[in-house]
Design an enzyme around this catalytic site. Structure first.
Site, PDB file in Angstrom:
ATOM      1  N   ARG A 102       0.841  -1.201   0.000  1.00 38.21           N
ATOM      2  CA  ARG A 102       0.000   0.000   0.000  1.00 38.21           C
ATOM      3  C   ARG A 102       0.875   1.251   0.000  1.00 38.21           C
ATOM      4  O   ARG A 102       1.791   1.383   0.809  1.00 38.21           O
ATOM      5  CB  ARG A 102      -0.915   0.017   1.233  1.00 38.21           C
ATOM      6  N   GLU A 113       0.436  -7.920  -3.760  1.00 38.97           N
ATOM      7  CA  GLU A 113      -0.770  -7.117  -3.994  1.00 38.97           C
ATOM      8  C   GLU A 113      -0.438  -5.633  -3.913  1.00 38.97           C
ATOM      9  O   GLU A 113       0.181  -5.184  -2.948  1.00 38.97           O
ATOM     10  CB  GLU A 113      -1.809  -7.479  -2.927  1.00 38.97           C
ATOM     11  N   THR A 139      -7.914  -3.781  -2.636  1.00 36.65           N
ATOM     12  CA  THR A 139      -8.906  -2.705  -2.572  1.00 36.65           C
ATOM     13  C   THR A 139      -9.628  -2.561  -3.910  1.00 36.65           C
ATOM     14  O   THR A 139      -9.869  -1.466  -4.402  1.00 36.65           O
ATOM     15  CB  THR A 139      -8.263  -1.370  -2.130  1.00 36.65           C
ATOM     16  N   LYS A 164     -10.845 -13.494   2.667  1.00 37.84           N
ATOM     17  CA  LYS A 164      -9.958 -12.636   3.443  1.00 37.84           C
ATOM     18  C   LYS A 164     -10.713 -12.152   4.683  1.00 37.84           C
ATOM     19  O   LYS A 164     -11.634 -11.347   4.569  1.00 37.84           O
ATOM     20  CB  LYS A 164      -9.518 -11.463   2.565  1.00 37.84           C
ATOM     21  N   GLY A 195      -3.524  -6.494  10.998  1.00 37.94           N
ATOM     22  CA  GLY A 195      -3.020  -6.763  12.340  1.00 37.94           C
ATOM     23  C   GLY A 195      -2.195  -8.022  12.469  1.00 37.94           C
ATOM     24  O   GLY A 195      -1.911  -8.463  13.581  1.00 37.94           O
ATOM     25  N   GLY A 234       0.761  -6.064   5.428  1.00 40.53           N
ATOM     26  CA  GLY A 234       1.086  -4.779   4.827  1.00 40.53           C
ATOM     27  C   GLY A 234       2.197  -4.058   5.551  1.00 40.53           C
ATOM     28  O   GLY A 234       3.381  -4.193   5.229  1.00 40.53           O
TER      29      GLY A 234
END
Length: 209
Positions: free
Chosen positions: A20, A43, A72, A132, A162, A182
């Site tokens: 991200r 991703e 997303t 997910k 988390g 992430g």
């Protein structure tokens, strides 16, 4: 293009790296650091800067050995644009049956987000075979374990949100098929060497679970 099933069967870690905030100018270098560390699923969330440009660059470089795609993903035009790049992986934060079904129809590896049993079964009904759990950290491993007991055996749950080296073992003990990570792997501005180090630590924790 490799499927997730094939990658896992070949011994790839059950880990999706979420990049991200990645920018196109660093996409290939960051992806190379991950691939060299052993990561085989990557991703790029679509709320990153110029995400399709980054995805295209990573896909061109590593699409033959890794499952590359977008996170997303919220609408059908994004699904179609992703498929047109030849990318493989499609991850959503929510349960949108029409978006899921379009991804399945286009041959993408879909991983839709869910929190509840109703959302899980809606995603399965649209064709998803991996789900997910998001945000996993807010729900806990026992939530995953309880939902996993009522889902079809062939459906895998991936914990996202988390997840860290400190709690990896708890998620797999609860029945997770894999995890997506992430911030514990990549933050905008991280150097490739730092990403490689964090990926190595994550994979070591996965192997030790």
């Amino acid at each position: 293009m490799p499927t997730i099933d094939r990658l896992l069967a070949e011994g790839a870690p059950p880990l999706v790296a979420i990049l991200r905030g990645l920018v196109p100018g660093e996409a290939v270098e960051i992806a190379a650091a991950l691939v060299e560390a052993g990561v085989r699923m990557i991703e790029v969330p679509l709320n990153s800067p110029d995400p399709f440009e980054s995805i295209a660059a990573i896909q061109a470089e590593f699409g033959n050995i890794a499952a590359i795609g977008a996170g997303t993903v919220l609408d059908i035009p994004s699904v179609e644009r992703l498929a047109a790049l030849g990318a493989r992986l499609m991850v959503t934060p929510n349960t949108a049956p029409d978006v899921i079904a379009r991804g399945v129809a286009l041959g993408l590896e879909v991983m839709p987000g869910f929190m509840t049993p109703s959302e899980a079964f809606a995603a399965i009904g649209a064709g998803a075979r991996r789900l997910k759990l998001f945000p996993a950290g807010s729900l806990g491993p026992q939530h995953l374990k309880a939902i996993g007991e009522v889902l079809p055996r062939e459906v895998g749950i991936w914990a996202v949100g988390g997840v860290s080296t400190a709690n990896l073992a708890d998620w797999f003990a609860a029945g997770a098929q894999g995890v997506a990570v992430g911030g514990s792997l990549f933050r905008p501005g991280d150097a490739p060497a730092e990403v490689a180090r964090k990926a190595g630590d994550m994979i070591s924790a996965l192997n030790a679970r």
